[in-house]
Design an enzyme around this catalytic site. Structure first.
Site, PDB file in Angstrom:
ATOM      1  N   TRP A 223     -28.066 -19.826   2.275  1.00  0.00           N
ATOM      2  CA  TRP A 223     -26.665 -19.833   2.701  1.00  0.00           C
ATOM      3  C   TRP A 223     -25.731 -19.736   1.500  1.00  0.00           C
ATOM      4  O   TRP A 223     -24.762 -18.972   1.505  1.00  0.00           O
ATOM      5  CB  TRP A 223     -26.363 -21.104   3.496  1.00  0.00           C
ATOM      6  CG  TRP A 223     -24.938 -21.224   3.945  1.00  0.00           C
ATOM      7  CD1 TRP A 223     -24.376 -20.668   5.066  1.00  0.00           C
ATOM      8  CD2 TRP A 223     -23.880 -21.932   3.290  1.00  0.00           C
ATOM      9  NE1 TRP A 223     -23.038 -20.995   5.148  1.00  0.00           N
ATOM     10  CE2 TRP A 223     -22.705 -21.770   4.068  1.00  0.00           C
ATOM     11  CE3 TRP A 223     -23.806 -22.696   2.116  1.00  0.00           C
ATOM     12  CZ2 TRP A 223     -21.483 -22.336   3.718  1.00  0.00           C
ATOM     13  CZ3 TRP A 223     -22.579 -23.260   1.759  1.00  0.00           C
ATOM     14  CH2 TRP A 223     -21.438 -23.078   2.550  1.00  0.00           C
ATOM     15  N   GLY A 242     -27.724 -18.402   8.358  1.00  0.00           N
ATOM     16  CA  GLY A 242     -27.881 -19.828   8.618  1.00  0.00           C
ATOM     17  C   GLY A 242     -26.570 -20.567   8.796  1.00  0.00           C
ATOM     18  O   GLY A 242     -26.569 -21.797   8.949  1.00  0.00           O
ATOM     19  N   ASP A 243     -25.462 -19.847   8.789  1.00  0.00           N
ATOM     20  CA  ASP A 243     -24.153 -20.492   8.920  1.00  0.00           C
ATOM     21  C   ASP A 243     -23.913 -20.916  10.365  1.00  0.00           C
ATOM     22  O   ASP A 243     -23.982 -20.094  11.285  1.00  0.00           O
ATOM     23  CB  ASP A 243     -23.054 -19.524   8.466  1.00  0.00           C
ATOM     24  CG  ASP A 243     -21.690 -20.178   8.459  1.00  0.00           C
ATOM     25  OD1 ASP A 243     -21.339 -20.783   7.429  1.00  0.00           O
ATOM     26  OD2 ASP A 243     -20.976 -20.088   9.474  1.00  0.00           O
ATOM     27  N   VAL A 244     -23.616 -22.193  10.559  1.00  0.00           N
ATOM     28  CA  VAL A 244     -23.436 -22.726  11.913  1.00  0.00           C
ATOM     29  C   VAL A 244     -22.244 -22.057  12.601  1.00  0.00           C
ATOM     30  O   VAL A 244     -22.279 -21.781  13.812  1.00  0.00           O
ATOM     31  CB  VAL A 244     -23.257 -24.260  11.872  1.00  0.00           C
ATOM     32  CG1 VAL A 244     -22.924 -24.793  13.258  1.00  0.00           C
ATOM     33  CG2 VAL A 244     -24.509 -24.927  11.337  1.00  0.00           C
TER      34      VAL A 244
END
Length: 289
Positions: A223, A242-244
């Site tokens: 990330w 992978g960034d929410v």
């Protein structure tokens, strides 16, 4: 004092540029007069440059100004890159016109990629931002920079590696850094000072080579590398899998039953190449309206 006018292609969404920058307390943003202050280190010297929007929707125009004539060329080049003043919105729109994400693009076309002044500040900022909600991430970064950095003409410069490398973990803990995050920031600064990590070299590397260069560094995961590629090196085809926020925005936009995994996000990216960085910005923006 020198000035230079820059005319980005339309549409260029000035309001979204200013709104996103105003979220960060380190940024000088005069929304009434549409002025930004940009801190740059050029030839090892600090300078603050004014960027004012003086155009219209039909003819976007920014006026960049500075004090030292010797820095004009590099300053204008870097500011053009930072605020994506060379963006090609028509090409982006055309690329997605007949896709299932075309309405997202139509909603946010003209929103620029918004970069950091340099790779170093992008790396340190995103190490600090790891696994924090956005509000506290900005607060913690402000505490760090305002304590150890330098203010000039209302703009903040990140503390240089020589300063950060000499800090103690306990000092950063007082700012509410976790012990591990404090170790990461200090450790990275030490690697830069020792010459084991050459951030200027990253500009010459491919995306994959940047991964290979940064991932072995303690505290740096995929990330963080992706954020450095997007905000520090300003690469146009980056989607932080992978960034929410990205995952939640895809969940919302496509009305999925479950949040997509990293692997599923990477499949989306293949369809959004070579402009996936713009889709990243649009997805983040879609969460806030």
């Amino acid at each position: 004092m020198w000035t230079e006018k820059v005319f980005p292609q339309k549409p260029y969404d000035v309001d979204r540029l200013f709104r996103r920058l105003s979220m960060d307390p380190l940024q000088y943003v005069d929304d009434d007069n549409k002025i930004l202050k940009v801190p740059l280190r050029i030839k090892r010297h600090k300078g603050v440059y004014s960027v004012q929007f003086i155009g219209t929707d039909e003819q976007p125009c920014f006026e960049i100004s500075g004090k030292d004539e010797n820095t004009k060329g590099e300053a204008v080049t870097r500011i053009r890159e930072m605020f994506d003043l060379q963006m090609e919105p028509c090409s982006i729109y055309t690329a997605f016109r007949k896709t299932n994400i075309s309405s997202l693009v139509e909603n946010y076309i003209g929103m620029p990629l918004i970069g950091e002044p340099d790779v170093y500040s992008a790396l340190i900022k995103n190490i600090i931002h790891q696994q924090l909600n956005m509000k506290f991430a900005y607060t913690l970064t402000y505490r760090f920079v305002s304590r150890y950095g330098t203010e000039m003409d209302h703009a903040w410069f990140y503390p240089q590696p020589e300063v950060v490398s000499k800090l103690k973990v306990e000092e950063l803990r007082e700012l509410q850094f976790s012990k591990r995050k404090a170790e990461y920031v200090i450790g990275i600064a030490k690697k830069i000072v020792s010459g084991d990590l050459d951030l200027e070299k990253l500009y010459t590397l491919t995306n994959q080579e940047v991964y290979e260069e940064l991932l072995p560094v303690r505290g740096v995961g995929p990330w963080t590398v992706e954020c450095v590629l997007l905000f520090g090196l300003r690469r146009k085809d980056i989607l932080p899998a992978g960034d929410v926020g990205i995952q939640n925005a895809i969940l919302k936009w496509y009305q999925l039953s479950t949040k997509p995994t990293k692997e599923e996000v990477k499949v989306y990216q293949k369809n959004w190449s070579p402009y996936s960085s713009y889709i990243s910005m649009y997805l983040w923006e879609s969460l806030s309206g």
